[in-house]
Design a protein around this motif. Sequence first.
Motif, short mmCIF file in Angstrom:
data_model
loop_
_atom_site.label_atom_id
_atom_site.label_comp_id
_atom_site.label_asym_id
_atom_site.label_seq_id
_atom_site.Cartn_x
_atom_site.Cartn_y
_atom_site.Cartn_z
N GLU A 242 7.69 -7.67 27.62
CA GLU A 242 8.08 -8.86 27.24
C GLU A 242 9.04 -9.65 28.29
O GLU A 242 9.69 -8.59 28.80
CB GLU A 242 8.89 -8.92 25.96
N GLN A 243 8.54 -10.60 28.97
CA GLN A 243 9.34 -11.90 29.23
C GLN A 243 8.92 -12.68 29.17
O GLN A 243 8.36 -13.48 27.94
CB GLN A 243 8.47 -11.44 31.15
N LEU A 244 10.81 -13.38 28.86
CA LEU A 244 10.44 -15.04 28.69
C LEU A 244 10.80 -15.36 30.11
O LEU A 244 11.68 -15.53 30.84
CB LEU A 244 12.11 -15.49 28.41
N GLN A 245 10.41 -16.81 30.56
CA GLN A 245 10.62 -17.93 31.86
C GLN A 245 10.86 -19.17 31.57
O GLN A 245 10.02 -19.84 30.44
CB GLN A 245 9.11 -17.84 32.35
N ALA A 246 11.11 -19.99 32.62
CA ALA A 246 12.28 -21.54 31.74
C ALA A 246 10.75 -21.99 32.56
O ALA A 246 11.20 -21.29 33.52
CB ALA A 246 13.61 -21.14 32.80
N VAL B 94 19.54 -14.37 22.95
CA VAL B 94 18.91 -15.27 23.45
C VAL B 94 17.22 -15.30 22.45
O VAL B 94 17.17 -14.73 21.60
CB VAL B 94 18.43 -15.40 24.99
N TYR B 95 16.88 -17.27 22.46
CA TYR B 95 16.09 -17.15 21.90
C TYR B 95 14.33 -16.88 22.57
O TYR B 95 14.99 -17.28 23.72
CB TYR B 95 15.94 -18.80 21.24
N ASP B 96 13.66 -16.92 22.43
CA ASP B 96 12.30 -16.36 22.66
C ASP B 96 11.00 -17.08 22.75
O ASP B 96 12.36 -18.70 21.85
CB ASP B 96 11.74 -14.79 22.82
N SER B 97 10.78 -17.21 22.97
CA SER B 97 9.20 -18.09 22.56
C SER B 97 9.54 -18.94 21.28
O SER B 97 8.30 -19.82 20.94
CB SER B 97 8.09 -18.51 23.65
N GLU B 98 9.07 -17.46 20.61
CA GLU B 98 8.96 -17.30 18.60
C GLU B 98 10.44 -17.97 18.09
O GLU B 98 9.77 -17.90 17.67
CB GLU B 98 8.19 -16.01 18.69
N LYS B 99 11.06 -18.02 19.28
CA LYS B 99 12.53 -18.66 18.21
C LYS B 99 13.00 -17.47 17.84
O LYS B 99 14.22 -17.33 16.64
CB LYS B 99 12.50 -19.90 17.48
N ASN B 100 12.97 -16.33 18.28
CA ASN B 100 13.74 -15.17 17.32
C ASN B 100 15.06 -14.81 18.72
O ASN B 100 14.24 -14.95 19.75
CB ASN B 100 12.52 -14.02 17.43
N GLY B 101 15.93 -14.70 17.70
CA GLY B 101 17.23 -13.89 18.61
C GLY B 101 16.90 -13.07 19.33
O GLY B 101 16.76 -12.63 18.52
N ARG B 102 17.18 -12.46 20.29
CA ARG B 102 16.95 -11.45 20.73
C ARG B 102 18.82 -10.93 21.68
O ARG B 102 19.24 -11.82 22.27
CB ARG B 102 15.74 -11.33 22.82
N TYR B 103 19.98 -9.79 20.88
CA TYR B 103 20.63 -9.70 21.32
C TYR B 103 20.60 -8.76 22.74
O TYR B 103 20.04 -7.75 23.44
CB TYR B 103 21.28 -7.96 20.44
N PHE B 104 21.55 -8.80 23.61
CA PHE B 104 21.90 -8.92 25.02
C PHE B 104 22.79 -7.89 25.12
O PHE B 104 23.88 -7.26 25.30
CB PHE B 104 22.06 -9.68 25.91
N HIS B 105 23.89 -8.60 24.16
CA HIS B 105 25.47 -8.27 24.43
C HIS B 105 26.44 -9.23 23.20
O HIS B 105 26.25 -10.08 23.18
CB HIS B 105 26.37 -8.66 26.04
N ASN B 106 27.74 -8.36 22.61
CA ASN B 106 28.48 -8.85 21.85
C ASN B 106 30.54 -8.98 22.42
O ASN B 106 30.96 -9.04 21.86
CB ASN B 106 27.98 -7.82 20.37
N GLU B 107 30.08 -9.54 24.00
CA GLU B 107 31.33 -8.68 24.78
C GLU B 107 32.13 -10.42 24.17
O GLU B 107 33.27 -10.45 24.23
CB GLU B 107 30.78 -9.26 25.89
#
Length: 430
Positions: free
Chosen positions: A244-248, A266-279
């Motif tokens: 899966e990819q997200l394109q700007a 980051v929100y994906d195209s379906e407005k779902n939050g995708r977690y990348f880090h919690n720094e």
Amino acid sequence: DPGLGKSITTLTAFHDLISHYFTSRMIVFAPKRVATETWPDEIKTWAHVRHLTCVVVDGSEKRRLKQLAKPADIHLISCDLTEWFVEACEQGFVDLRRWDMCVIDESSKYKSPSSRRFKAMRRIAFKIERFVLLTGTPAANGLHDLWAQIYLLDGGARLGRTLKDFRERWFTPSWDGSGYHAKKHALDEIQSRISDITFTLRADDYLELPECVYNVVKVPLPEKIRQTYDKFQREYVLEISDVEQLQAASAVGLTTKLLQLSNGVVYDSEKNGRYFHNEKIKALKDIVDEAQGNPVLVAYNFKSDLVALKKAFPELVVFVDHKDAKDRWNRGEIPIMAIHPKSAGHGLNLQHGGSIFVWYGLTWSLEEYQQTNKRLHRQGQTRAVVIHHLVSKGTIDENVMASLRSKDVTQNKLLDALKQHIVELLAAPA
């Protein structure tokens, strides 16, 4: 300046004008919370204006028309209703002649010449005898912000009858067509032209507020996230998973997604939050721990930020979700509260509840930034205010901080020049 007392200063002036029969009724346009809460509260608070009657204009159209017809010294209406109000006057449902003084509180809301709000207000501005603008951030994005605001005062006499005239005289288009840059002589000439109708008061000259410390907390990102971030910035494509990819779609879209990625979700195209880090969450937890029980105010940018904050801090109170949040905060009953600059940047007094503020997600808007900071650093604050900025290292966060600083320099140069003009006027012999 924000927090210096624009509303009570204006109420005092209005009281004096009434006393000397120079004016009789005033209508105030302001952001919704400022119109419905701040102004009525100020009238109740100060003894010398407590006799003034006011009516808040809100609700359905039928209700608004009834409220505007009520006899009162002051009518208070949201600036969001500007277009409706002007049309009601033009259609004969409201008699504009009832008011001989008009005040726009937070006039930066009318700074865009292309906005329907400004176009509506310019149709009635010169039909009211006294017209006053109030703002703590007159040129938050540079001198270009001034034309529409000053036009409402003088019809273009000082800065040009049209926006085109204003631009041609004092600006050059940016090389990429994205905006305009002020010419070298612009600041001095513009401030000189508007100085006779501008009165500037700086908080440093009139208030002894506790110290305000601005602290940048550099948040390092894990190497894998740094590589993901850099690749996304270069290629406009974010790898969400192996399949899966997200394109700007544009540079603007990329900027928004980079800010989200800097914050961790980051929100994906379906407005779902995708977690990348919690720094940033970790950095915020450190600040909360160091606060040792003192209340912490947190500004967020995206809904995804709020989801992450709620997950990490079960005790978190979201300001807009609770009607009594302001009172509870000021009583010290809320350990950590989240606010959004767009909904809490004006007319909100939070100085009694705490003195620690954290920018979890940054804003490009200098107006939102300065106004939100002033929710704590204002009259009534008794402790030193510490404003933390969580800045992910090597990301767009650093660009946002640099942009806020550069805009602040331009605005402060303008305000200091206008203040000096007032100092010289007061020092001149009668």
